[in-house]
Design an enzyme around this catalytic site. Structure first.
Site, mmCIF file in Angstrom:
data_model
loop_
_atom_site.group_PDB
_atom_site.id
_atom_site.type_symbol
_atom_site.label_atom_id
_atom_site.label_comp_id
_atom_site.label_asym_id
_atom_site.label_seq_id
_atom_site.Cartn_x
_atom_site.Cartn_y
_atom_site.Cartn_z
ATOM 1 N N TYR A 184 -3.298 -8.074 1.368
ATOM 2 C CA TYR A 184 -2.951 -9.487 1.268
ATOM 3 C C TYR A 184 -3.821 -10.015 0.133
ATOM 4 O O TYR A 184 -5.057 -9.892 0.196
ATOM 5 C CB TYR A 184 -3.278 -10.218 2.563
ATOM 6 C CG TYR A 184 -2.206 -10.122 3.619
ATOM 7 C CD1 TYR A 184 -2.528 -9.841 4.951
ATOM 8 C CD2 TYR A 184 -0.860 -10.339 3.320
ATOM 9 C CE1 TYR A 184 -1.548 -9.761 5.938
ATOM 10 C CE2 TYR A 184 0.125 -10.264 4.306
ATOM 11 C CZ TYR A 184 -0.237 -9.973 5.610
ATOM 12 O OH TYR A 184 0.730 -9.893 6.595
ATOM 13 N N ASP A 219 5.828 -10.537 0.917
ATOM 14 C CA ASP A 219 6.759 -11.367 1.721
ATOM 15 C C ASP A 219 6.001 -12.377 2.586
ATOM 16 O O ASP A 219 6.586 -12.992 3.475
ATOM 17 C CB ASP A 219 7.619 -10.461 2.607
ATOM 18 C CG ASP A 219 6.771 -9.644 3.593
ATOM 19 O OD1 ASP A 219 7.315 -8.770 4.283
ATOM 20 O OD2 ASP A 219 5.537 -9.863 3.661
ATOM 21 N N HIS A 279 9.135 -7.494 7.203
ATOM 22 C CA HIS A 279 7.845 -7.665 7.912
ATOM 23 C C HIS A 279 8.040 -7.539 9.426
ATOM 24 O O HIS A 279 7.374 -8.197 10.208
ATOM 25 C CB HIS A 279 7.271 -9.048 7.574
ATOM 26 C CG HIS A 279 5.762 -9.138 7.526
ATOM 27 N ND1 HIS A 279 5.030 -9.163 6.361
ATOM 28 C CD2 HIS A 279 4.866 -9.263 8.509
ATOM 29 C CE1 HIS A 279 3.742 -9.304 6.636
ATOM 30 N NE2 HIS A 279 3.614 -9.354 7.935
HETATM 31 C C1 FNS Z 1 4.031 -5.535 14.374
HETATM 32 C C2 FNS Z 1 3.155 -6.061 13.271
HETATM 33 C C3 FNS Z 1 3.582 -5.988 11.953
HETATM 34 C C4 FNS Z 1 2.775 -6.450 10.916
HETATM 35 C C5 FNS Z 1 1.516 -7.034 11.231
HETATM 36 C C6 FNS Z 1 1.056 -7.113 12.544
HETATM 37 C C7 FNS Z 1 1.889 -6.628 13.569
HETATM 38 C C8 FNS Z 1 1.398 -6.722 14.988
HETATM 39 N N1 FNS Z 1 0.777 -7.595 10.186
HETATM 40 S S1 FNS Z 1 0.571 -9.232 10.280
HETATM 41 O O1 FNS Z 1 -0.173 -9.524 11.460
HETATM 42 O O2 FNS Z 1 -0.065 -9.717 9.102
HETATM 43 O O3 FNS Z 1 1.963 -9.730 10.324
HETATM 44 C C9 FNS Z 1 0.938 -7.043 8.951
HETATM 45 C C10 FNS Z 1 -0.092 -7.081 7.944
HETATM 46 O O4 FNS Z 1 -1.254 -7.374 8.224
HETATM 47 N N2 FNS Z 1 0.261 -6.737 6.665
HETATM 48 C C11 FNS Z 1 1.544 -6.332 6.327
HETATM 49 O O5 FNS Z 1 1.823 -6.040 5.162
HETATM 50 N N3 FNS Z 1 2.519 -6.214 7.290
HETATM 51 C C12 FNS Z 1 2.218 -6.521 8.576
HETATM 52 N N4 FNS Z 1 3.137 -6.293 9.571
HETATM 53 C C13 FNS Z 1 4.496 -5.781 9.226
HETATM 54 C C14 FNS Z 1 4.515 -4.242 9.258
HETATM 55 O O6 FNS Z 1 3.813 -3.711 8.144
HETATM 56 C C15 FNS Z 1 5.946 -3.722 9.197
HETATM 57 O O7 FNS Z 1 6.617 -4.344 8.127
HETATM 58 C C16 FNS Z 1 6.688 -3.948 10.517
HETATM 59 O O8 FNS Z 1 5.824 -3.751 11.608
HETATM 60 C C17 FNS Z 1 7.822 -2.938 10.641
HETATM 61 O O9 FNS Z 1 8.576 -3.233 11.770
HETATM 62 P P1 FNS Z 1 8.405 -2.470 13.179
HETATM 63 O O10 FNS Z 1 7.175 -3.059 13.795
HETATM 64 O O11 FNS Z 1 9.671 -2.832 13.892
HETATM 65 O O12 FNS Z 1 8.275 -0.994 12.925
#
Ligand code: FNS
Length: 509
Positions: A248, A276, A371
């Site tokens: 990020y 995104d 995401h």
């Molecule tokens: C489930 C989950 C996803 C997050 C995630 C945290 C969780 C609990 N976090 S978030 O808190 O900021 O949204 C990140 C993150 O740190 N950085 C990122 O690039 N994607 C983040 N993602 C998105 C992740 O990298 C994938 O794009 C997404 O999880 C794929 O979908 P599935 O969970 O259905 O496999």
């Protein structure tokens, strides 16, 4: 020596707020108004031990890095006295509810099925739903607004069908492939997901150890609970090619430069810039869970202090105020200037931006992703974007210039094979590995990866493909992919079918 429980407990309001973290006392009075997660969550632990709430959300070096040394007041004299004082303290209704939840979880864990009774990735979700704290489950499972894209990510895979080849000698099937030059044992990787310690006390290092066992890649999140170096240390040696960094981008580019160059020096093999999330999405389950934990009427401290209830923040938004919403295409040359790592844009959601990324000559790959549905609701599934992307790249002779990955909603090997047939180099998997980790630690993630590999081997054999290179668009029928017949998809499979806790008799009752 050290500070007594009695003295610490006298600093428990906005005028003077001390907290204990891992046996040391910190004066956070002046920091209160700056805390991204709001003042309430800190004041809830004013004058007492905050470690259990602090650890899952903050890397261990947070206080060293961001709280002036003059506010580090030294060790607690007697942690047992602190625990005894806390035991006798009158609990708020939210704390009573938390204690009841701890009892429920302990009971649920006693009745948890053994890890070997999980036969697919969704089984881990069913177990995790029962044994996780509400706030942790809310954070992992939540998605944006009405969670339409979350369900569409699954539904899209169910609109693509196979055209299997027959009479191919598939006695030997090889799942291995290369991702940015690194040979990996299977075409999936652990994608970046924040706050691993919400699910398991060892956090992201559970994912690291299982990925190392299976020789698959782990993408290390900026917002990991574990420090970056803890994760790299757990990756068993600098030689392994299985670590990528998810970034990020910080408004302070000097902080970002240091993070990137440290990751490169530690042996990370690729830099994934998340594009995104100029702001983290509105994940209402996460927001509600935070409000419940803090009390909508506000804690006793809040009432006496007349603090406005800050219910705009779930965990996600609370930890992401540093992200730079001004990040744009013009910034790419700067990233190229600070690292030799392959640069990948994570969270690309239409073919035009993939073509533009390839044409810059500065980008080595993209991850097509919404995401996990956690950002803009009604953003299309990565599978649908992939189906429009690869023809657009081929038409311009760009398909060999960058590697294209997808993530979002992949739960079965058939999902992975559909994506690879449509041109993906590999796929990222998020929530299933988090749920497996939360329920069973490293062994859960290990089991999940083994199950996926078993499915992959069988499905490739039945598809008539010996190696990953044998997979191509001629093996799939995508005529329904863009049709969205079901409008708002309902995921009865995850809700009613996959549940290892139910015996077959119960399931068929
Ligand atoms: C489930 C989950 C996803 C997050 C995630 C945290 C969780 C609990 N976090 S978030 O808190 O900021 O949204 C990140 C993150 O740190 N950085 C990122 O690039 N994607 C983040 N993602 C998105 C992740 O990298 C994938 O794009 C997404 O999880 C794929 O979908 P599935 O969970 O259905 O496999």
């Amino acid at each position: 020596m050290g500070l007594s429980a009695k003295e610490i407990s006298q600093h428990s309001d906005r005028q003077s707020c001390w907290v204990i973290v891992r046996g040391n006392v910190f004066d956070v009075t002046e920091f209160l108004p700056e805390h991204p997660g709001g003042e309430k969550i800190i004041l809830k632990y004013a004058g007492r031990d905050a470690t259990a709430a602090f650890d899952p959300v903050h890397p261990p070096d947070t206080l060293d890095k961001y709280l002036d040394k003059s506010k580090h007041l030294g060790p607690v004299a007697d942690m047992e006295a602190v625990a005894a004082a806390d035991k006798n303290r009158k609990k708020t209704p939210e704390e009573e509810a938390e204690a009841a939840e701890e009892t429920r979880i302990a009971e649920a864990r006693k009745n948890m099925p053994p890890v070997d009774s999980c036969y697919n990735l969704l089984d881990f979700e069913a177990v995790a739903r029962r044994i996780m704290k509400k706030g942790a489950w809310a954070y992992y499972s939540s998605a944006a607004d009405d969670e339409i894209s979350l369900r569409e990510n699954r539904a899209a895979f169910q609109r693509v069908w196979f055209r299997p080849r027959i009479l191919i000698d598939v006695e030997r099937v090889d799942l291995s492939t290369r991702m940015f030059g690194a040979r990996v044992s299977a075409p999936f990787y652990v994608t970046a997901t924040a706050l691993g310690k919400l699910g398991h006390p060892d956090g992201e290092t559970c994912l690291t150890k299982a990925a190392a066992r299976h020789q698959v890649v782990q993408m290390i999140p900026t917002l990991a609970s574990c420090s970056f170096d803890e994760i790299m240390d757990a990756a068993e040696g600098p030689g392994n090619p299985y670590q990528w960094l998810q970034l990020y981008v910080n408004k302070d580019r000097e902080i970002t430069r240091k993070i990137i160059q440290h990751a490169e020096a530690r042996g990370c093999r690729a830099l994934f810039i998340t594009v995104d999330a100029p702001q983290l999405g509105r994940r209402e389950k996460d927001m509600r869970a935070k409000e419940a934990a803090l009390g909508d009427g506000g804690s006793s401290v809040q009432k006496s202090e007349g603090l406005k209830s800050d219910n705009s923040q779930g965990a996600a938004r609370a930890i992401s105020s540093f992200i730079d919403p001004s990040l744009c295409w013009d910034d790419l040359p700067w990233f190229r200037s600070v690292t030799r790592l392959p640069i990948i844009l994570k969270g690309v959601q239409r073919a035009e931006d993939v073509v533009r990324a390839a044409e810059t000559g500065l980008v080595d790959g993209v991850v097509l992703s919404n995401h996990g549905g956690r950002q803009l609701d009604f953003a299309r599934s990565s599978l649908e974007v992939l189906a429009e992307t690869m023809p657009a790249l081929r038409a311009r002779g760009l398909d060999r210039r960058i590697e294209v990955y997808v993530d979002g909603g992949l739960r079965r090997a058939t999902d992975i094979l559909k994506a690879l047939c449509l041109g993906a180099k590999g796929v990222g998997i998020g929530r299933p590995f988090l749920y497996a980790m939360s329920a069973y630690g490293v062994d859960g993630v290990d089991r999940a990866m083994s199950l996926l590999k078993d499915e992959l081997e069988m499905d490739m054999r039945l598809l008539g493909a010996r190696t990953i290179d044998d997979l191509g668009p001629e093996l799939v029928d995508t005529r329904s992919l863009g049709s969205h017949p079901n409008g708002v998809p309902d995921d009865y499979l995850a809700r009613d079918v996959y549940d290892p806790l139910q015996t077959p008799a119960q399931r068929n009752a």
